[in-house]
Design an enzyme around this catalytic site. Structure first.
Site, mmCIF file in Angstrom:
data_model
loop_
_atom_site.group_PDB
_atom_site.id
_atom_site.type_symbol
_atom_site.label_atom_id
_atom_site.label_comp_id
_atom_site.label_asym_id
_atom_site.label_seq_id
_atom_site.Cartn_x
_atom_site.Cartn_y
_atom_site.Cartn_z
ATOM 1 N N GLY A 1 -3.432 -1.809 18.030
ATOM 2 C CA GLY A 1 -3.702 -1.742 16.858
ATOM 3 C C GLY A 1 -2.927 -0.845 16.004
ATOM 4 N N HIS B 1 -13.123 10.831 11.341
ATOM 5 C CA HIS B 1 -13.284 9.966 10.011
ATOM 6 C C HIS B 1 -13.293 8.593 10.504
ATOM 7 C CE1 HIS B 1 -13.812 8.794 6.027
ATOM 8 N NE2 HIS B 1 -12.605 8.058 6.018
ATOM 9 N N LYS C 1 0.844 -1.158 -0.004
ATOM 10 C CA LYS C 1 0.076 -0.160 -0.087
ATOM 11 C C LYS C 1 0.913 1.065 0.048
ATOM 12 C CE LYS C 1 -2.450 1.788 3.637
ATOM 13 N NZ LYS C 1 -3.699 1.888 4.499
#
Ligand code: NAD
Length: 336
Positions: free
Chosen positions: A306, A151, A81
């Site tokens: 995470g 977001h 990515k």
């Protein structure tokens, strides 16, 4: 296992282009959850590995740009990515975070697919905290606490709500004006929603998700009640921090990848202060694989760090490419 080109039904030299719009159409929360759970398990058993992350300030447009890549040998997914953060984008009507996933055929190195990474980043990040909630939180968790209202928080709330029978949501955000937008999502989900202090989130919630851009602790150890599960999702860079390092010493700490947890994740601070050691952190994949029991007693505090790994992006992008191809969506071009 099918070879990658067989699964995508492409001829040699053909590339599938999957737009943001198509990603949103084909990849749902359940697809993302399953893909992320599977790849976390593969990482823990040594069948999938992430390569070192590159992230640089490019000295133009105030942008941070980089690559996250890896190889999932079990799922035969190879790629990267590429993207980052362009703070001036919002003023141009664009998302500040921009990314694209490149998938390669692991047998030949040929480019196979270009997949929009913006929506997928949000669903794979929400899937990550959800996997931790599914495997580590108490089954009788009733109150979901949200620290953060940007977001990502909306994706986080929707995904978390599917993991336990939550009865209500409490929220605190450093910028109170952002909270009503998250309240609307809770309303859509039929969950009562209340804005409270950060200390009250700690006192009331059974599961807490932190998803902010903070550089200092927003939640203190003594605010958290026994039995809570906390998913710290905002800290993905050196220097960022969302919770009191002493909380990590009090909790059983799990992560997506230990190397990232201690360098760019929430655990970086507790490790640097000598409050915990690298060996105290367990990959959540070990719990998924049944190699670690996960939560011990009901009153234990569990914390999931995470950090966001490249293999998560590749896993959901690979699902997007496969589903797009199956449904005749996406565009095929010939690179030669
Ligand atoms: P956003 O800009 O939409 O929202 C930012 C959030 O952080 C808001 O809640 C805001 O109130 C808060 N905030 C902003 N500046 C702050 C500060 N100085 N101190 C404390 N809080 C502050 O961003 P977003 O897209 O919702 O992303 C939130 C965070 O999640 C970012 O830090 C992003 O890098 C991180 N992220 C992590 C992963 C992962 O895999 N772990 C993936 C994507 C995003």
């Amino acid at each position: 296992m099918n070879k990658p080109e067989t699964r995508l039904n492409l001829e040699s030299g053909q590339i599938l282009i999957v737009s943001e719009e198509v990603c949103q159409k084909v990849v749902g929360r359940k697809d993302a959850f399953d893909a992320v759970e599977k790849v976390f398990a593969a990482m823990a058993s040594g069948d999938a590995y992430n390569f070192p992350v590159i992230r640089e300030a490019i000295g133009h447009a105030d942008a941070l740009y980089g690559f996250k890549s890896g190889f999932d040998k079990a799922g035969l997914v190879l790629g990267l990515k590429s993207g980052g953060y362009w703070p001036g984008n919002a003023a141009k009507g664009l998302t500040n975070h921009q990314s694209t996933v490149f998938l390669f055929n692991p047998d030949t190195g040929q480019l196979q697919a270009l997949v929009g990474g913006n929506y997928l980043t949000a669903v794979r990040t929400a899937a990550s905290s959800s996997v931790s909630i599914a495997h580590l939180s108490r089954k009788d968790s009733k109150v979901l606490g949200m620290i953060g209202a940007g977001h990502q928080s909306q994706f986080q709330l929707r995904a978390a709500a599917e993991q336990r029978d939550f009865e209500r949501v409490v929220c605190w955000n450093p910028h109170p004006d952002m909270i009503p937008a998250l309240g609307k999502v809770a309303e859509e989900l039929g969950l009562p929603f209340e804005a409270v202090s950060a200390e009250e989130v700690g006192a009331q919630a059974d599961v807490i998700i932190t998803i902010t851009s903070a550089f200092e602790p927003l939640l203190m150890r003594d605010w958290i009640k026994p039995g809570t599960h906390i998913a710290c999702m905002g800290t993905d860079t050196k220097g960022k921090q969302e919770v009191d390092p002493a909380l990590l010493a009090r909790a059983a700490v799990f992560t997506d990848e230990v190397a990232q947890s201690v360098s760019i994740g929430e655990a970086q601070h507790a490790v640097a202060q000598g409050l915990i050691a690298e060996g105290d952190i367990t990959p959540v994949g070990a719990v998924i694989n049944g190699d670690h029991a996960g939560r011990g007693a009901a009153e234990d505090i569990t914390l999931f760090d995470g950090t966001g790994v490249g293999l998560q992006d590749l896993a959901v992008a690979s699902v997007a490419a496969r589903l797009a191809r199956e449904r005749g969506l996406g565009e095929v071009v010939h690179l030669g």
